[in-house]
Design a protein around this motif. Structure first.
Motif, short mmCIF file in Angstrom:
data_model
loop_
_atom_site.label_atom_id
_atom_site.label_comp_id
_atom_site.label_asym_id
_atom_site.label_seq_id
_atom_site.Cartn_x
_atom_site.Cartn_y
_atom_site.Cartn_z
N GLY A 153 3.66 42.01 10.97
CA GLY A 153 2.64 41.54 11.46
C GLY A 153 2.66 41.18 13.32
N VAL A 154 1.48 41.37 14.10
CA VAL A 154 1.70 41.25 15.40
C VAL A 154 2.53 39.95 15.92
CG1 VAL A 154 0.37 41.15 17.44
CG2 VAL A 154 -0.01 42.88 15.62
N LEU A 161 10.82 39.77 18.67
CA LEU A 161 11.20 40.50 19.95
C LEU A 161 11.75 39.51 21.22
CD1 LEU A 161 9.15 43.47 20.40
CD2 LEU A 161 11.47 43.60 19.60
N THR A 162 10.89 38.34 21.35
CA THR A 162 11.08 37.65 22.35
C THR A 162 12.25 36.73 22.25
OG1 THR A 162 8.48 37.11 22.68
CG2 THR A 162 10.33 35.37 23.42
N VAL A 181 0.67 43.41 5.51
CA VAL A 181 0.38 42.05 6.14
C VAL A 181 -1.35 41.95 6.50
CG1 VAL A 181 2.45 41.50 6.68
CG2 VAL A 181 1.03 42.56 8.39
N ASP A 182 -2.01 43.00 6.14
CA ASP A 182 -3.42 42.95 6.24
C ASP A 182 -3.87 43.03 7.63
OD1 ASP A 182 -4.36 42.58 3.40
OD2 ASP A 182 -3.10 40.87 3.75
N GLU A 183 -2.98 43.64 8.56
CA GLU A 183 -3.45 44.00 9.73
C GLU A 183 -3.68 45.41 10.04
OE1 GLU A 183 -0.79 42.07 12.58
OE2 GLU A 183 -0.91 40.10 11.52
N THR A 184 -4.03 45.88 11.28
CA THR A 184 -4.31 47.40 11.49
C THR A 184 -3.12 47.88 12.40
OG1 THR A 184 -5.59 47.15 13.23
CG2 THR A 184 -6.84 46.88 11.25
N GLU A 186 -4.03 50.04 14.66
CA GLU A 186 -4.36 49.81 16.23
C GLU A 186 -3.98 48.52 16.92
OE1 GLU A 186 -7.67 52.38 13.80
OE2 GLU A 186 -6.18 50.64 13.50
N GLN A 187 -4.00 47.61 15.93
CA GLN A 187 -3.60 46.28 16.49
C GLN A 187 -1.76 46.24 17.13
OE1 GLN A 187 -4.77 43.89 13.06
NE2 GLN A 187 -5.92 42.35 14.35
#
Length: 284
Positions: A153-154, A161-162, A181-184, A186-187
């Protein structure tokens, strides 16, 4: 479009007796520009790596990345780190520019919520830093992807990463894993476009969780929907807009096919790649 094949895509061939070196021959025959090896019984030592590197060199096909599974929640983290370092040495022998390993690969959405992520982040990050620094000292960049449920997930991946706090770490955009995780895709591509160095290509059929469980080979997403690996272009991923985004940001890395669908690879992997190349040309 530079293409690579994640050698796990040839699992059905290996089951019929294909050797690791023969899989390199097959990759060349199928028109791939590079290979992405992973640990196998035939690729477990530095001597194995030397043989593979020599064979691939004779055929003029480079290694795009070395990838492997790892569970950083192992009770013996030190042993897990040493294993990763061993395969970094193998990746170095193969002259791979990137080394990729999973973090928490489990696909159990209801067992890893936000609280789990918050508690696991400080537990895992120090070990990952040690691995990244070891690779960097050998001229290899560690790269990480959207994978599993804990670090997918984004938002969560960005936090990882941070906290990792390493500038010489790259991002792999796995165009399929983000669906867990139901994201895309593209995101994910849009958020981490400045750090993308490698792309894993796969496709999934997607069914709403409002219906019944479809049966074997289907996974459940974080929000209760269902996914199944499939032929590239037969599933729910819209490749043309994703490729358009990647072209717009000047991505010039490999598109590495990770084909693990139930449809036989012997027939459908070449068709998958034909589809991808066609979509890439349409993405102007």
């Amino acid at each position: 479009m530079k293409t690579s094949v994640f050698l796990c895509s040839y699992e059905s061939y290996y089951e019929k007796g294909l050797t690791m070196l023969e899989s390199v021959d097959l990759a060349v025959k199928q028109g791939f520009d590079a290979i992405e090896p992973y640990p196998t019984k035939e690729l477990a030592t530095l001597e194995d790596a030397k043989r593979l590197a020599e064979h691939a060199g004779k055929l003029g096909i480079p290694v795009s990345c070395f990838s492997m599974g790892c569970d950083m929640l192992s009770p013996d983290t030190a042993t897990a780190v040493q294993r990763l370092k061993h395969y970094i040495d193998i990746a170095s022998e193969l002259r791979a520019p990137y080394f990729h390993h999973t973090l928490v690969p489990h696909l159990k959405p209801l067992r890893f919520g936000q609280a789990d992520f918050e508690s696991l982040l400080p537990q895992i990050v120090p070990a990952v830093r040690e691995v990244c620094d070891y690779a960097s000292e050998r001229g290899i960049m560690c790269v990480y992807e959207d994978q599993g449920f804990v670090f997918n997930g984004v938002e969560r991946f960005g936090r990882f990463l941070t906290e990792l706090d390493r500038k010489d770490v790259g991002v792999v955009a796995d165009l399929g894993n983000i669906l867990f995780v139901d994201e895309t895709p593209e995101q994910f591509v849009g958020r981490f476009s400045n750090r993308l160095v490698h792309v894993h290509v796969k496709d999934y059929l997607l069914k709403s969780g409002e219906g019944a469980y479809p049966g074997p080979a289907w996974y459940m997403t974080r929000h209760g929907n269902f996914l199944r690996d499939t032929v590239f272009g037969h599933g729910s991923i819209s490749f043309v807009p994703i490729f358009r985004m990647l072209r717009a940001i000047g991505y010039d890395g490999y598109f590495s096919a990770e084909y693990v669908a139930p449809e036989p690879a012997e027939k459908w992997l070449p068709i998958s790649m034909d589809n991808l190349k066609r979509y890439y040309e349409q993405a102007q």
